[in-house]
Design an enzyme around this catalytic site. Sequence first.
Site, short mmCIF file in Angstrom:
data_model
loop_
_atom_site.label_atom_id
_atom_site.label_comp_id
_atom_site.label_asym_id
_atom_site.label_seq_id
_atom_site.Cartn_x
_atom_site.Cartn_y
_atom_site.Cartn_z
N TYR A 158 0.70 -1.19 -0.12
CA TYR A 158 -0.05 0.06 0.11
C TYR A 158 0.77 1.26 0.00
O TYR A 158 0.58 2.08 -0.66
CB TYR A 158 -0.81 0.02 1.22
CG TYR A 158 -1.84 1.47 1.37
CD1 TYR A 158 -2.88 1.38 0.40
CD2 TYR A 158 -1.39 2.32 2.24
CE1 TYR A 158 -3.31 2.84 0.46
CE2 TYR A 158 -2.25 3.31 2.43
CZ TYR A 158 -3.21 3.62 1.43
OH TYR A 158 -3.80 4.91 1.41
N LYS A 166 1.27 4.18 -2.85
CA LYS A 166 0.85 5.62 -2.68
C LYS A 166 2.32 6.53 -2.91
O LYS A 166 2.23 7.62 -3.49
CB LYS A 166 0.38 5.80 -1.36
CG LYS A 166 -1.32 5.30 -1.38
CD LYS A 166 -1.85 6.06 -2.27
CE LYS A 166 -3.31 5.58 -2.18
NZ LYS A 166 -4.25 6.40 -3.13
#
Length: 323
Positions: free
Chosen positions: A177, A181
């Site tokens: 994750y 990002k």
Amino acid sequence: MTWDPRSLPDLAGRVYLVTGSNAGLGYFACEQLVRAGARVLMSARHPNRLSAARAAIRRRVPDAAADATEPLILDTSNLASVRSAAASVRGRGGLDGVLLNAGVVHAPKERETTIDGHEVVFATNALGHYALGGELLTALAEASGRMVWVGSMSTSLTPYDPVDPQLADGYSAWRAYVQSKVATMALGFEADRRLRAADVPVTSVVAHPGYSTGGRTPGIVGVNEPSRAKRFRDNLQALAAQSKEHGAWPLVRALTDPDVEGGEFWGPRTGSRGEPRRATAAKITRDLEVASRLWEVAQAATGVRWPLAAAAAAGAAKGRPAA
């Protein structure tokens, strides 16, 4: 200018595309845009969930025009879906803005790959949006539009350098994750540099929603239906958390405020919650070497080379300044 996220400027005549429109931040961004008079292309992977979200907007914004929203099936993890959706949007003409919001937040415990063979979190959050931005660039240039990439506070907490963005080795859900990002934000800033250098009248901005949770968000049938237990847990974090409705504020401001400039980073006032303001992005997301490397990775993985010269020509033909 003074900005009131609860009362946006008139957006009548504007057309925006929001990815991941069926729930969470994407849904509330759509609702806020519709309330201000914009027409929104609401995109999502699942037709039924998209229909539920559009029905919710009709209920909650009863004075909106009948055609205030339009459905678009789009799965950012699937490059064929991205190309198909973008072709449909380009056929409509100019596009005032695109909110690159869709994404995997709760990554799988074990590494998974997409139909294109890419790690699913990186593909959904970063690669698909890079490809969509390139595919829609001329349509955005025709309207001197804007693209907004959705970042995360996590990039400051654990700023992993995505030297292995596909995580062929050392996969973990959290790392997948955060790396996705970092990549998303770095690509957003790099996009602005390349657009400026090529004189393309499109701005690229990055924004983040702070710490926005479903349990502090209004209950909406088919969109947000948290359990009592989730409400209880999320309300224990009231000092740091906010609703997804409020989390959409920085995203919408970054997309629509005429005073926002390309290359800026926007987020909640305190970092985790509050009214939108300019912020400072994590150092790694602003690293030129990291950004250049990730741009090459995205270009090779998707096969999409941004048509900068064609977009500059499209913008020049319209004779309008950048957004």
